[in-house]
Design an enzyme around this catalytic site. Structure first.
Site: not given
Length: 471
Positions: A62-64
């Site tokens: 999700i950190k993309d």
């Protein structure tokens, strides 16, 4: 994070076909991740439970989303300039998101992380060209050795560098307000009633929570915390309690600081989950749902199950699955690592032999002397071993048995092993339950032999059983 290319339709002989579509770089594939219904691990939960599977992002987390958003906003503000270096403290996933953005835009990366993070995370960051500095976990955030302090210091010392500071950078939560929240709302057609999020920097839970609460204030936002983290207590009291802070193993959630990304008024409840329960649930999700999930995904589902009595049949719950299980193959998905912590129940002989380092079985040939046998036992720090002839086990010897014989006749030391050996150890299947095995052990039978899948012999002793049952 929008793809600039559009689908184009063309007709040929009354047939409609799709012309080739491509993305300009990998970062354009970020977002629009699927919702997948959970079926097995949520049995007994009245509500419909949907997982937002963020490992479908190109960097598998999700950190993309926040990596690209923070970079884009820094460029607009003039904080990140051509040829610059991105320097950040990360548990691994944000670093990957920043690295992908850096590759697409031509920046360099230096990341600090902690020694509690999985080796896979550091190796992945190095694979995409980042420099990785590992810092100690068990130090105060203000300690100059902490990964917070080291990353900040490096950003001050490195010319033309930018320090994103995902904890206090509000573009973190803005990324989720603009993308993840709207996706969930549209994917559930506005029917979502509960959001469950493992909470760390606060960007995910706050950004999504704000968007959903604006759409429907009745939606419940549940955060999942870990024991050793101060977030739950802070949410309930408004105070950062040092007694709540102690080392924990779960990666990706929990904090010993209060990041500025949090808006605690949007969060209805925090639920704490143990390191063990999170790890076991991650494995269960992977095995039963076929979704290869990361450590904190297990935390989220375990937390949901602890609160299942608050859910009704018509509720629609969305659980965020932040990252991919490949980050944790050396930890959560490693049986030996799990057993070392007493988290994986030992049920069979196979569990025993798989939980210890791979050691070759020590044996002795039947025509060796008793003196030779004593030397082998002593040199290998063992007290019993099989006696072999032409690759077959024909008997056994033990320290206690040899001692008894030597006390009766000192000349036995020069005798051949075959003349003084005891009966061969029983050969038992590797799937034999430990309970049954322990009942087989007695004064005469002090060990058993089993075969692994490659037909290699392994010895299991009373000591092995005691260690397994005492974990």
């Amino acid at each position: 994070m929008q793809n600039t290319n559009e689908y184009q339709l063309a007709t040929c002989n009354d047939e409609v076909y799709l012309r080739t579509m491509y993305y300009n770089n990998i970062t354009e594939t970020i977002g629009n991740t699927p919702l997948v219904k959970l079926n097995q691990v949520t049995k007994g939960v009245k509500a419909t439970v949907l997982a937002k599977v963020e490992s479908f992002n190109p960097g598998n987390s999700i950190k993309d989303r926040i990596g690209m958003k923070m970079v884009e906003e820094a460029e607009k503000k003039g904080l990140l300039k051509p040829g610059g270096t991105i320097i950040e403290g990360t548990s691994g996933n944000t670093g990957m998101g920043l690295a992908l953005a850096a590759i697409a835009k031509g920046y360099k990366c230096i990341f600090t992380t902690t020694d509690k993070q999985s080796k896979e995370k550091a190796d992945i960051l190095k694979a995409v060209g980042a420099e990785v500095i590992v810092c100690p976990t068990n130090v105060e955030p203000e300690d100059p050795r902490s990964y917070y302090s080291v990353s900040k210091r490096l950003s001050e010392e490195t010319p033309n560098s930018w320090y994103p500071n995902q904890y206090d950078n509000l573009d973190n939560r803005k990324a989720h307000y603009e993308t993840t929240g709207p996706e969930i709302w549209h994917q559930t057609e506005g029917r979502i009633t509960h959001l469950v999020v493992g909470s760390g920097t606060g960007g995910t839970i706050t950004g999504i929570g704000q968007f959903l609460k604006e759409k429907n204030p009745a939606i419940k936002i549940w955060g999942v915390d870990t024991y050793g983290s101060a977030l739950k207590k802070y949410h309930e009291t408004g105070k950062l309690d040092p007694d709540e802070i102690y080392p924990y193993i779960t990666e990706g959630i929990g904090e010993d600081i209060v990041p500025k990304n949090y808006d605690f008024s949007l969060i209805d409840h925090f639920e704490k989950v143990t390191d063990k329960d999170a790890a076991l649930m991650a494995r269960e999700i992977t095995r039963k749902e076929g979704i290869f999930v990361g450590y904190s995904c297990g935390s989220a589902v375990a937390g949901l199950l602890q609160m299942k009595d608050q859910l009704a049949e018509n509720d629609v719950v969305v659980v965020i699955f932040p990252d991919h299980g490949s980050r944790y193959v050396g930890k959560v998905y490693n049986d030996e690592w799990m057993r070392d912590r007493g988290w994986l129940e030992v049920k069979t002989i196979r569990d025993i032999i798989e939980s210890r380092p791979n050691k070759s079985l020590i044996t002795i040939e039947h025509d060796k002397s008793v003196a030779d046998a004593v030397s082998v036992l002593t040199a290998n720090d063992i007290d019993q071993m099989p006696v072999m002839e032409n690759g077959k086990m024909i008997g056994s010897i033990s320290e206690s048995g040899l001692l008894s014989k030597l006390l009766k006749d000192h000349t036995v030391k020069s005798a051949a092993i075959r003349e003084v050996m005891d009966s061969a150890f029983p050969l038992v299947p590797s799937e034999t339950p430990i309970g049954k095995l322990s009942s087989m052990m007695n004064k005469e039978i002090t060990a058993v032999i089993t075969l692994d899948g490659l037909n290699n012999m392994h010895i299991v002793t009373k000591s092995d059983i005691i260690r397994a049952l005492s974990k």
